[in-house]
Design a protein around this motif. Structure first.
Motif, PDB file in Angstrom:
ATOM      1  N   GLN A   1     113.486   5.450 -45.131  1.00  0.00           N
ATOM      2  CA  GLN A   1     113.515   6.815 -44.607  1.00  0.00           C
ATOM      3  C   GLN A   1     112.691   6.933 -43.323  1.00  0.00           C
ATOM      4  O   GLN A   1     113.079   7.645 -42.389  1.00  0.00           O
ATOM      5  N   ALA A   2     111.559   6.234 -43.273  1.00  0.00           N
ATOM      6  CA  ALA A   2     110.724   6.271 -42.066  1.00  0.00           C
ATOM      7  C   ALA A   2     111.450   5.659 -40.877  1.00  0.00           C
ATOM      8  O   ALA A   2     111.416   6.199 -39.758  1.00  0.00           O
ATOM      9  N   VAL A   3     112.133   4.532 -41.104  1.00  0.00           N
ATOM     10  CA  VAL A   3     112.888   3.891 -40.022  1.00  0.00           C
ATOM     11  C   VAL A   3     114.037   4.779 -39.571  1.00  0.00           C
ATOM     12  O   VAL A   3     114.287   4.922 -38.368  1.00  0.00           O
ATOM     13  N   GLU A   4     114.732   5.381 -40.507  1.00  0.00           N
ATOM     14  CA  GLU A   4     115.841   6.264 -40.142  1.00  0.00           C
ATOM     15  C   GLU A   4     115.353   7.440 -39.313  1.00  0.00           C
ATOM     16  O   GLU A   4     115.970   7.806 -38.311  1.00  0.00           O
ATOM     17  N   LYS A   5     114.226   8.027 -39.722  1.00  0.00           N
ATOM     18  CA  LYS A   5     113.679   9.163 -38.971  1.00  0.00           C
ATOM     19  C   LYS A   5     113.219   8.723 -37.584  1.00  0.00           C
ATOM     20  O   LYS A   5     113.469   9.405 -36.593  1.00  0.00           O
ATOM     21  N   LEU A   6     112.550   7.573 -37.518  1.00  0.00           N
ATOM     22  CA  LEU A   6     112.076   7.074 -36.236  1.00  0.00           C
ATOM     23  C   LEU A   6     113.242   6.726 -35.311  1.00  0.00           C
ATOM     24  O   LEU A   6     113.199   7.017 -34.111  1.00  0.00           O
ATOM     25  N   SER A   7     114.301   6.136 -35.855  1.00  0.00           N
ATOM     26  CA  SER A   7     115.458   5.811 -35.010  1.00  0.00           C
ATOM     27  C   SER A   7     116.174   7.079 -34.541  1.00  0.00           C
ATOM     28  O   SER A   7     116.716   7.105 -33.434  1.00  0.00           O
ATOM     29  N   ASP A   8     116.160   8.121 -35.366  1.00  0.00           N
ATOM     30  CA  ASP A   8     116.731   9.400 -34.933  1.00  0.00           C
ATOM     31  C   ASP A   8     115.899  10.024 -33.814  1.00  0.00           C
ATOM     32  O   ASP A   8     116.443  10.536 -32.831  1.00  0.00           O
ATOM     33  N   LEU A   9     114.574   9.980 -33.968  1.00  0.00           N
ATOM     34  CA  LEU A   9     113.693  10.560 -32.959  1.00  0.00           C
ATOM     35  C   LEU A   9     113.775   9.828 -31.630  1.00  0.00           C
ATOM     36  O   LEU A   9     113.659  10.438 -30.566  1.00  0.00           O
ATOM     37  N   THR A  10     113.958   8.515 -31.684  1.00  0.00           N
ATOM     38  CA  THR A  10     113.997   7.720 -30.462  1.00  0.00           C
ATOM     39  C   THR A  10     115.421   7.475 -29.962  1.00  0.00           C
ATOM     40  O   THR A  10     115.609   6.786 -28.965  1.00  0.00           O
ATOM     41  N   HIS A  11     116.401   8.038 -30.671  1.00  0.00           N
ATOM     42  CA  HIS A  11     117.812   7.878 -30.317  1.00  0.00           C
ATOM     43  C   HIS A  11     118.203   6.401 -30.209  1.00  0.00           C
ATOM     44  O   HIS A  11     118.855   5.978 -29.266  1.00  0.00           O
ATOM     45  N   THR A  12     117.741   5.607 -31.203  1.00  0.00           N
ATOM     46  CA  THR A  12     118.020   4.178 -31.241  1.00  0.00           C
ATOM     47  C   THR A  12     119.172   3.913 -32.192  1.00  0.00           C
ATOM     48  O   THR A  12     119.161   4.366 -33.337  1.00  0.00           O
ATOM     49  N   ASP A  13     120.163   3.163 -31.720  1.00  0.00           N
ATOM     50  CA  ASP A  13     121.308   2.808 -32.543  1.00  0.00           C
ATOM     51  C   ASP A  13     121.018   1.485 -33.252  1.00  0.00           C
ATOM     52  O   ASP A  13     120.740   0.472 -32.612  1.00  0.00           O
ATOM     53  N   LEU A  14     121.047   1.500 -34.577  1.00  0.00           N
ATOM     54  CA  LEU A  14     120.795   0.293 -35.356  1.00  0.00           C
ATOM     55  C   LEU A  14     122.080  -0.448 -35.717  1.00  0.00           C
ATOM     56  O   LEU A  14     122.027  -1.474 -36.387  1.00  0.00           O
TER      57      LEU A  14
END
Length: 105
Positions: free
Chosen positions: A39-52
């Motif tokens: 959940q932390a990674v998902e939130k951080l990737s959303d905040l930074t607009h990073t596509d995983l």
């Protein structure tokens, strides 16, 4: 040994011990891994607009990043704790808990 190196070693040892106990608990109680790192990674990737990526690739990257963030947090805490040279000014006055900074006399 330098305090930075001591902090790195302490952080790595603490993180390793925590992970070992967590995995043993998962083994004994047959419980699933925590969803908090994911959940932390998902939130951080959303905040930074990073596509995983998509599908399994994104899930695998999310799990890997969650684990790496856990190690980074533990090691950083060890380093920051090792850099602290004195305790807070207000220490408890107790014979069972002496004040290392010797400010409580």
């Amino acid at each position: 040994m330098h305090t930075l190196v001591k902090g790195l070693i302490a952080g790595a040892a603490g993180t390793t011990a925590l992970n070992t106990v967590s995995y043993l608990d998962m083994l004994v109680r047959a419980r699933a891994a925590s969803s908090t790192p994911r959940q932390a990674v998902e939130k951080l990737s959303d905040l930074t607009h990073t596509d995983l990526g998509d599908g399994d690739r994104a899930a695998n990257r999310t799990e890997a990043l969650g684990s790496l963030m856990g190690y980074a947090t533990g090691i950083a805490y060890g380093v920051l704790s090792g850099r602290r040279r004195s305790w807070p000014v207000a220490c408890w006055r107790s014979p069972l808990w002496p004040c290392p900074a010797r400010t409580c006399r």
